[in-house]
Design a protein around this motif. Structure first.
Motif, mmCIF file in Angstrom:
data_model
loop_
_atom_site.group_PDB
_atom_site.id
_atom_site.type_symbol
_atom_site.label_atom_id
_atom_site.label_comp_id
_atom_site.label_asym_id
_atom_site.label_seq_id
_atom_site.Cartn_x
_atom_site.Cartn_y
_atom_site.Cartn_z
ATOM 1 N N ALA A 1 10.987 -1.852 -17.613
ATOM 2 C CA ALA A 1 10.886 -2.486 -16.299
ATOM 3 C C ALA A 1 9.440 -2.900 -16.043
ATOM 4 O O ALA A 1 8.527 -2.087 -16.156
ATOM 5 N N VAL A 2 9.231 -4.163 -15.721
ATOM 6 C CA VAL A 2 7.883 -4.675 -15.393
ATOM 7 C C VAL A 2 7.926 -5.350 -14.042
ATOM 8 O O VAL A 2 8.937 -5.968 -13.663
ATOM 9 N N GLY A 3 6.836 -5.224 -13.300
ATOM 10 C CA GLY A 3 6.763 -5.828 -11.975
ATOM 11 C C GLY A 3 6.674 -7.345 -12.035
ATOM 12 O O GLY A 3 6.118 -7.907 -12.984
ATOM 13 N N VAL A 4 7.217 -8.007 -10.998
ATOM 14 C CA VAL A 4 7.201 -9.480 -10.953
ATOM 15 C C VAL A 4 6.340 -10.009 -9.814
ATOM 16 O O VAL A 4 6.316 -11.217 -9.554
ATOM 17 N N GLY A 5 5.631 -9.104 -9.116
ATOM 18 C CA GLY A 5 4.710 -9.554 -8.076
ATOM 19 C C GLY A 5 5.356 -9.821 -6.729
ATOM 20 O O GLY A 5 4.723 -10.398 -5.840
ATOM 21 N N GLN A 6 6.602 -9.407 -6.547
ATOM 22 C CA GLN A 6 7.270 -9.541 -5.239
ATOM 23 C C GLN A 6 7.421 -8.145 -4.647
ATOM 24 O O GLN A 6 7.854 -7.218 -5.326
ATOM 25 N N TYR A 7 7.062 -8.018 -3.365
ATOM 26 C CA TYR A 7 6.999 -6.688 -2.752
ATOM 27 C C TYR A 7 7.847 -6.609 -1.487
ATOM 28 O O TYR A 7 8.061 -7.615 -0.806
ATOM 29 N N GLU A 8 8.306 -5.391 -1.187
ATOM 30 C CA GLU A 8 8.980 -5.148 0.085
ATOM 31 C C GLU A 8 8.811 -3.682 0.464
ATOM 32 O O GLU A 8 8.578 -2.827 -0.401
ATOM 33 N N ASP A 9 8.911 -3.424 1.767
ATOM 34 C CA ASP A 9 8.753 -2.061 2.277
ATOM 35 C C ASP A 9 10.106 -1.473 2.647
ATOM 36 O O ASP A 9 11.033 -2.194 3.044
ATOM 37 N N LEU A 10 10.188 -0.154 2.513
ATOM 38 C CA LEU A 10 11.394 0.567 2.919
ATOM 39 C C LEU A 10 10.950 1.765 3.756
ATOM 40 O O LEU A 10 10.181 2.605 3.288
ATOM 41 N N GLU B 1 2.115 7.089 13.770
ATOM 42 C CA GLU B 1 2.314 8.073 14.835
ATOM 43 C C GLU B 1 2.029 9.501 14.373
ATOM 44 O O GLU B 1 1.519 10.308 15.132
ATOM 45 N N ARG B 2 2.378 9.807 13.114
ATOM 46 C CA ARG B 2 2.202 11.167 12.595
ATOM 47 C C ARG B 2 1.265 11.110 11.396
ATOM 48 O O ARG B 2 1.685 10.927 10.264
ATOM 49 N N ARG B 3 -0.020 11.252 11.662
ATOM 50 C CA ARG B 3 -1.019 11.118 10.604
ATOM 51 C C ARG B 3 -0.768 12.128 9.496
ATOM 52 O O ARG B 3 -0.446 13.281 9.731
ATOM 53 N N GLY B 4 -0.905 11.651 8.266
ATOM 54 C CA GLY B 4 -0.708 12.528 7.114
ATOM 55 C C GLY B 4 0.723 12.615 6.652
ATOM 56 O O GLY B 4 1.000 13.241 5.634
ATOM 57 N N HIS B 5 1.653 12.001 7.398
ATOM 58 C CA HIS B 5 3.077 12.042 7.040
ATOM 59 C C HIS B 5 3.513 10.716 6.421
ATOM 60 O O HIS B 5 3.014 9.651 6.787
ATOM 61 N N VAL B 6 4.473 10.789 5.535
ATOM 62 C CA VAL B 6 5.002 9.575 4.920
ATOM 63 C C VAL B 6 5.906 8.843 5.911
ATOM 64 O O VAL B 6 6.631 9.468 6.690
ATOM 65 N N SER B 7 5.833 7.510 5.906
ATOM 66 C CA SER B 7 6.701 6.719 6.783
ATOM 67 C C SER B 7 7.482 5.669 5.993
ATOM 68 O O SER B 7 8.259 4.911 6.567
ATOM 69 N N GLY B 8 7.238 5.602 4.683
ATOM 70 C CA GLY B 8 7.973 4.630 3.878
ATOM 71 C C GLY B 8 7.327 4.414 2.523
ATOM 72 O O GLY B 8 6.368 5.102 2.148
ATOM 73 N N LEU B 9 7.871 3.444 1.807
ATOM 74 C CA LEU B 9 7.340 3.077 0.488
ATOM 75 C C LEU B 9 7.178 1.572 0.391
ATOM 76 O O LEU B 9 7.941 0.800 0.976
ATOM 77 N N HIS B 10 6.174 1.192 -0.373
ATOM 78 C CA HIS B 10 5.917 -0.208 -0.708
ATOM 79 C C HIS B 10 6.388 -0.401 -2.146
ATOM 80 O O HIS B 10 5.848 0.216 -3.069
ATOM 81 N N PHE B 11 7.450 -1.190 -2.323
ATOM 82 C CA PHE B 11 8.059 -1.378 -3.642
ATOM 83 C C PHE B 11 7.706 -2.740 -4.235
ATOM 84 O O PHE B 11 7.550 -3.719 -3.508
ATOM 85 N N GLU B 12 7.627 -2.752 -5.569
ATOM 86 C CA GLU B 12 7.509 -4.022 -6.287
ATOM 87 C C GLU B 12 8.814 -4.279 -7.035
ATOM 88 O O GLU B 12 9.346 -3.387 -7.703
ATOM 89 N N LYS B 13 9.309 -5.502 -6.907
ATOM 90 C CA LYS B 13 10.527 -5.880 -7.627
ATOM 91 C C LYS B 13 10.228 -5.907 -9.123
ATOM 92 O O LYS B 13 9.130 -6.253 -9.543
ATOM 93 N N THR B 14 11.225 -5.524 -9.927
ATOM 94 C CA THR B 14 11.024 -5.490 -11.382
ATOM 95 C C THR B 14 12.052 -6.362 -12.090
ATOM 96 O O THR B 14 13.064 -6.770 -11.521
ATOM 97 N N THR B 15 11.780 -6.602 -13.344
ATOM 98 C CA THR B 15 12.743 -7.213 -14.255
ATOM 99 C C THR B 15 12.616 -6.489 -15.588
ATOM 100 O O THR B 15 11.607 -5.817 -15.841
ATOM 101 N N LEU B 16 13.620 -6.600 -16.420
ATOM 102 C CA LEU B 16 13.573 -5.933 -17.717
ATOM 103 C C LEU B 16 13.014 -6.874 -18.771
ATOM 104 O O LEU B 16 13.475 -8.005 -18.919
#
Length: 485
Positions: free
Chosen positions: A326-335, A301-316
């Motif tokens: 912390a390293v990524g495990v290939g599982q993702y979710e948005d916030l 709706e608002r071009r150029g504005h942030v609307s969220g983040l795409h996160f990768e789950k990590t493990t130690l």
């Protein structure tokens, strides 16, 4: 001048040779700068110490970094003021290293130059979407609500979203979360900048997420800061029980670190006592662990504005020597969110003529003595020293700079004792007189400490009208105008 082995004799010699005093310039008037000046004045009875700062106001992060609801932390300015008022010390504000005067010129004017100008930039994540509108560094946000002239006009959008994400879980991240979530009425009697208070009074933000790559055992905050944010009135706290599960390596970490143990205990207690759901309209603070940002999402709706983040789950993952990353495990979710504050670390900036380790963000040094380059060659740049974040990186509390300054001043004293600076300290230097002459020729409006006292008096007077300790002047124009009255 002969090379004196006795520091006492050396200090006395400088005091008796009034025509040849030890000229010292400290660049930066934050805690590192003032502690350095204070230690130099005590260690060398004849030394003349000048402190310069690019702002018209002294005290660095004590003024622009310490949260407005932490007045007890700012009491140290009384000690710094006494140093500035010492007969052998001068403060000169509105003097910028690099434009008002070069490092080369300073080194010609003074026997000793100590750089302690801190960290005025930020680390970057280097992921897609980082330049979207609505993404700020925590430093910028902190400087905005503390009335730093550089960020008076930051104007973070607190109205068009109810959710903010803070990346990082250190003390600065907790400060920012607290300012966003505390009732503005409680901030109204602090020295928060008036433009920030007005924006917070109209803020729509009700949910704040504090996101970390690692787990609660590794959270970088202190127990004091955590306890304060957990104690905000009528605040719903959310911590996933699964995130609190400990691996054997976590148990070992907790066993060896009392601070981390206390932080973990506070988080565990908060998770155990929190209700299952927030009440309608209740403000919320969510601690999110084991997530790293993969990319920022742009609003449709608002071009150029942030609307969220795409996160990768990590493990130690262990990398040897008891260290885990912390390293990524290939599982993702948005916030979803409409504002992001990156609290992932400050970064110092170099100036011309100064060796700089860009990877570490520090000046290469040995106990405060500046090295010629970053190659590992132990050759020193004579008469040039460093202290504070520029020396060790952006870590520690205000008092950490006291020990840092002690080490740097000890290095200076040793170099004087051992004759490392003998060729320079045996010759007269223009020092303060030369500096002021040069700045006058360049039409630089220097703000001495007496002019800062005018600013201080005006801010306190304006603050008293609003039941605040001070009403900060937040533009260079206002500050200079009051100083010149």
């Amino acid at each position: 001048m002969a090379i004196f082995q006795s520091r006492t004799f050396l200090s006395r010699s400088f005091s008796t040779l009034s025509s040849h005093p030890l000229r010292v310039c400290v660049v930066g008037s934050g805690p590192a700068g003032f502690y350095t000046a204070e230690k130099m004045l005590k260690a060398h009875q004849g030394a003349q110490v000048d402190i310069i700062d690019r702002l018209p106001t002294p005290f660095g992060l004590v003024r622009s970094g310490v949260a407005p609801d932490h007045p007890e932390t700012k009491i140290v300015v009384n000690q710094f003021s006494r140093a500035a008022q010492h007969e052998r010390c001068s403060f000169f504000g509105n003097v910028t290293l690099g434009s008002s005067i070069s490092l080369t010129e300073l080194r010609e004017l003074y026997h000793v130059v100590v750089l302690s100008y801190g960290a005025e930039s930020d680390r970057v994540l280097g992921i897609p979407g980082e330049d979207l509108i609505g993404i700020h560094s925590a430093r910028e946000f902190v400087w905005w609500y503390n009335g730093h002239p550089d960020f008076k006009n930051l104007d973070p959008d607190l109205k068009n979203t109810d959710t903010a994400v803070i990346l990082g879980q250190g003390n600065v991240a907790l400060d920012v979360a607290r300012i966003l979530l505390r009732p503005p009425t409680e901030l109204a009697t602090t020295d928060i900048a008036s433009h920030a208070l007005a924006a917070l009074e109209e803020s729509s933000i009700r949910k704040v997420y504090l996101v970390g790559r690692r787990g609660p055992v590794q959270a970088a905050c202190t127990a004091k800061e955590l306890r304060e944010v957990l104690g905000i009135k009528d605040l719903y706290i959310r911590i996933q029980e699964a995130d609190l599960l400990k691996a054997p390596e976590d148990e070992e970490e907790l066993k060896n670190n009392r601070i981390q143990r206390r932080v973990y205990e506070l988080l565990s207690k908060a998770a155990a006592t929190a209700p299952s759901y927030p009440r309608s309209g209740q403000r919320e603070l969510h601690f999110v662990f084991f997530q790293k940002p993969d990319r920022f999402l742009e609003s449709d709706e608002r071009r150029g504005h942030v609307s969220g983040l795409h996160f990768e789950k990590t493990t130690l993952k262990g990398v040897g020597g008891g260290k885990r990353i912390a390293v990524g495990v290939g599982q993702y979710e948005d916030l979803e969110c409409g504002m992001v504050l990156k609290s992932i670390g400050y970064k110092s900036v170099p100036v011309d003529g100064l060796p700089f380790d860009h990877q570490k963000g520090v000046v290469p040094n040995i106990r405060g003595r500046v090295l010629r380059d970053t190659s590992g060659d132990p050759t020193l740049l004579e008469g040039l020293y460093v202290c504070g974040w520029l020396k060790r990186g952006p870590t520690g509390i205000i008092a950490t700079n006291l020990y840092c300054a002690e080490e740097t001043v000890l290095s200076i004293s040793e170099d004087l004792d051992q004759g490392v600076l003998a060729t320079k300290s045996g010759l007269p230097k223009p020092g303060r007189e030369g500096l002021l002459h040069l700045l006058e020729n360049r039409n630089v409006r220097v703000i001495p400490f007496s002019d800062w006292e005018k600013i201080d008096s005006t801010e306190r007077r304006l603050g008293s009208l609003k039941n605040k300790p001070r009403e900060k002047l937040t533009t260079s124009e206002e500050l200079l105008q009051v100083a010149m009255e």
